[in-house]
Design a protein around this motif. Structure first.
Motif, short mmCIF file in Angstrom:
data_model
loop_
_atom_site.label_atom_id
_atom_site.label_comp_id
_atom_site.label_asym_id
_atom_site.label_seq_id
_atom_site.Cartn_x
_atom_site.Cartn_y
_atom_site.Cartn_z
N GLY A 77 0.73 -1.15 -0.15
CA GLY A 77 0.00 0.01 -0.05
C GLY A 77 0.80 1.35 0.02
N ASP A 78 2.10 1.26 0.29
CA ASP A 78 2.81 2.32 0.34
C ASP A 78 4.65 1.88 -0.17
OD1 ASP A 78 3.14 5.37 0.54
OD2 ASP A 78 3.84 4.96 2.85
N LEU A 79 4.59 1.37 -1.10
CA LEU A 79 5.76 0.80 -1.42
C LEU A 79 6.79 1.69 -2.27
CD1 LEU A 79 7.26 -1.82 -0.78
CD2 LEU A 79 6.42 -2.88 -2.89
N HIS A 80 6.97 2.78 -1.67
CA HIS A 80 8.16 3.61 -2.07
C HIS A 80 9.40 3.45 -1.72
CE1 HIS A 80 8.11 6.10 1.54
NE2 HIS A 80 6.46 5.75 1.48
N SER A 81 10.56 3.92 -2.09
CA SER A 81 11.99 3.72 -1.73
C SER A 81 12.14 4.22 -0.42
CB SER A 81 12.86 4.48 -2.64
OG SER A 81 12.42 5.72 -2.95
N GLY A 82 11.29 4.84 0.40
CA GLY A 82 11.31 5.13 1.81
C GLY A 82 10.82 4.03 2.77
N SER A 83 10.30 3.32 2.04
CA SER A 83 9.55 1.83 2.78
C SER A 83 10.53 0.91 2.76
CB SER A 83 8.19 1.46 2.30
OG SER A 83 7.40 2.67 2.41
N LEU A 84 11.80 1.06 2.16
CA LEU A 84 12.82 -0.08 1.99
C LEU A 84 14.02 0.14 2.75
CD1 LEU A 84 12.27 -0.88 -1.83
CD2 LEU A 84 11.40 -1.99 0.09
N ILE A 126 9.66 -2.36 4.87
CA ILE A 126 9.10 -1.83 6.34
C ILE A 126 7.77 -1.01 5.86
CG2 ILE A 126 11.34 -2.04 6.98
CD1 ILE A 126 11.34 1.21 6.93
N ASP A 127 7.03 -0.64 6.97
CA ASP A 127 6.11 0.18 6.90
C ASP A 127 4.72 -0.07 6.17
OD1 ASP A 127 7.65 1.81 8.78
OD2 ASP A 127 7.92 3.56 7.17
N PRO A 128 4.44 -1.30 6.16
CA PRO A 128 3.15 -1.68 5.49
C PRO A 128 2.00 -1.13 6.28
CG PRO A 128 3.76 -3.70 6.70
CD PRO A 128 4.80 -2.58 7.03
N GLU A 129 1.83 -0.09 7.03
CA GLU A 129 0.49 0.42 7.47
C GLU A 129 -0.71 0.83 6.69
OE1 GLU A 129 1.86 4.03 9.62
OE2 GLU A 129 3.36 4.21 8.01
N PHE A 130 -0.23 1.02 5.33
CA PHE A 130 -1.48 1.25 4.20
C PHE A 130 -1.84 -0.29 3.93
CE2 PHE A 130 0.37 5.54 4.93
CZ PHE A 130 -0.32 6.28 4.39
MG MG Z 1 5.63 5.09 5.51
#
Ligand code: MG
Ligand code: SR1
Length: 416
Positions: free
Chosen positions: A229-236, A246-250
């Protein structure tokens, strides 16, 4: 205890009784705590004890980047925890291990990743991560295939869909910020000075507004699989040879192509940002090639792994083997797979285009472009990315092999 946000001062007394922490990092009286969250939504603490480190992530009851004028439910931590568990099972080793979850406090205690850094920051510095596309292509295929009706029973799928349907507040952010706000003068939008001559024709482009709404329609109605749901390069988070998601809160049930398109969009944005990061024109050419190479490879790896899972793990309620292979019609199963992959690609391109636009025109921008200090250079890089996003979102027959050439053409010709 009712919910209360942690602070570096209160964290040791509030969490010091948890074996999940003390067993791993030692005596709480010796802990030191730093709040390091630089994302848009949450608190993130690194807790250092005498024998180790650990991460504590806690949701705030509002959007951190905006403040308490924008409330946001704490239950996003519950969905993040559940998504992390599913991702760990579906692609083992690709997400940080969770040691403790507290639903009331909306907090997750997880492995401290070292020496990992956020991929976006590494990309801004021009660092190559040779295994990125291989890891991400496999993660996308495994998490998306194994979270879908290609793998699950109807009961498993519908129950899990029901659970994640509760994450509608986060989906609402995506529905507005990604699919609608970039295409009109929404209140929280912002953009680089000088970009207006490129924005006006973009917003006047009816085909683009229709394409964006078709993408939104797909996001809302194609509950095909559990997406990050928010798989951008800030979530890796990455090292030279590891990638952690990381960060699959979406996380929510959505189209197969959503995470694929989001990830590709962020590689594209990084590509168009390169002109703003080079000392002399051309000095980042090798890095440009690496980024586009990853873009092409991630789709190839995704399609290859998806095909492998299709052939070996198609145990769910869709495209049942009893209708194809069991009847001796393996070519039929292959034809069906080709159709499914074509649909994923088409959807992914719609998501890719709108994600590129919203990171330039909307509320939440990306460091790749924001780090370009000269506004004139930033504006030109963004103008190119906007045009690429427009073509990607609206083209009817863009093939995977066309994407790199399209990016190179636009980088050479627009806003020169
Ligand atoms: Mg995030
Ligand atoms: C208000 S939240 C803005 C953005 O931050 C998150 O990382 C998501 O990308 C969201 O769209």
């Amino acid at each position: 205890m009712t919910y209360a946000p942690l602070t570096p001062k209160t964290l040791p007394s509030r969490l010091g009784g948890l074996p999940a922490l003390t067993d791993r990092i030692g005596d709480p009286s010796l802990w030191s705590v730093a709040e390091v969250g630089d994302g848009n939504l949450n608190l993130v603490f690194i807790v250092t004890g005498p024998v180790g480190r650990i991460v504590v992530k806690q949701a705030l009851p509002y959007v951190r980047m905006v403040g308490d004028s924008w409330p946001l439910p704490l239950n996003r931590a519950f969905f993040e925890y559940n998504a992390l568990c599913r991702h760990a099972a579906r692609d083992p080793g690709r997400v940080p291990e969770v040691f403790h979850f507290d639903e009331t406090q909306a907090l997750i205690v997880m492995r401290y990743l070292a020496p990992h850094v956020i991929l976006r920051k590494s990309i801004v510095r021009g660092v190559e991560h040779p295994d990125l596309a291989r890891h991400m292509g496999a993660f996308l295929a495994r998490s998306l295939f194994r979270g879908s009706a290609l793998s699950l029973s109807g009961k498993e799928l519908r129950e899990d869909m029901g659970l994640f349907a509760g994450n509608h507040a986060l989906a609402d952010i995506t529905e507005n910020l990604v699919f609608s706000d970039p295409y009109f003068a929404a209140k929280l939008n912002r953009h680089t000075p000088g970009l207006d001559p490129f924005i006006a024709p973009l917003r006047a482009d009816r085909a683009l507004r229709i394409a964006a709404q078709e993408a939104k329609h797909a996001f809302l109605s194609k509950t095909e699989t559990l997406v990050h749901g928010d798989l951008h390069s800030g979530s890796l988070m990455v090292t030279a040879d590891d990638t952690q998601v990381i960060d699959p809160e979406f996380a929510i049930y959505g189209p197969f192509g959503f995470d694929v398109g989001m990830f590709m969009a962020n590689l594209m944005l990084a590509y168009f940002a390169q002109s703003g990061h080079e000392d002399v024109p051309g000095s980042r050419d090798r890095y440009r090639d690496w980024l586009l190479g990853q873009l092409v490879e991630v789709w190839q790896v995704f399609a290859t792994e998806f095909r492998h899972l299709w052939q070996t793990e198609r145990t769910g309620i869709l495209y049942e083997t009893r209708l194809f292979e069991a009847l001796g019609d393996t070519p039929g199963a292959e034809a069906a797979l080709t159709g499914v992959l074509c649909g994923i690609w088409r959807d992914a391109m719609g998501f890719c285009g709108v994600e590129m636009h919203r990171r330039i025109l909307g509320l939440a921008h990306v460091e790749d472009l924001e780090a370009i200090t000269d506004p004139a250079r930033r504006m030109k890089a963004e103008a190119r990315a906007l045009e690429a996003g427009r073509i990607i979102a609206t083209a009817c027959a863009l093939a995977p092999s066309d994407l790199a050439a399209l990016a190179r053409d636009i980088d050479r010709s627009v806003a020169r």
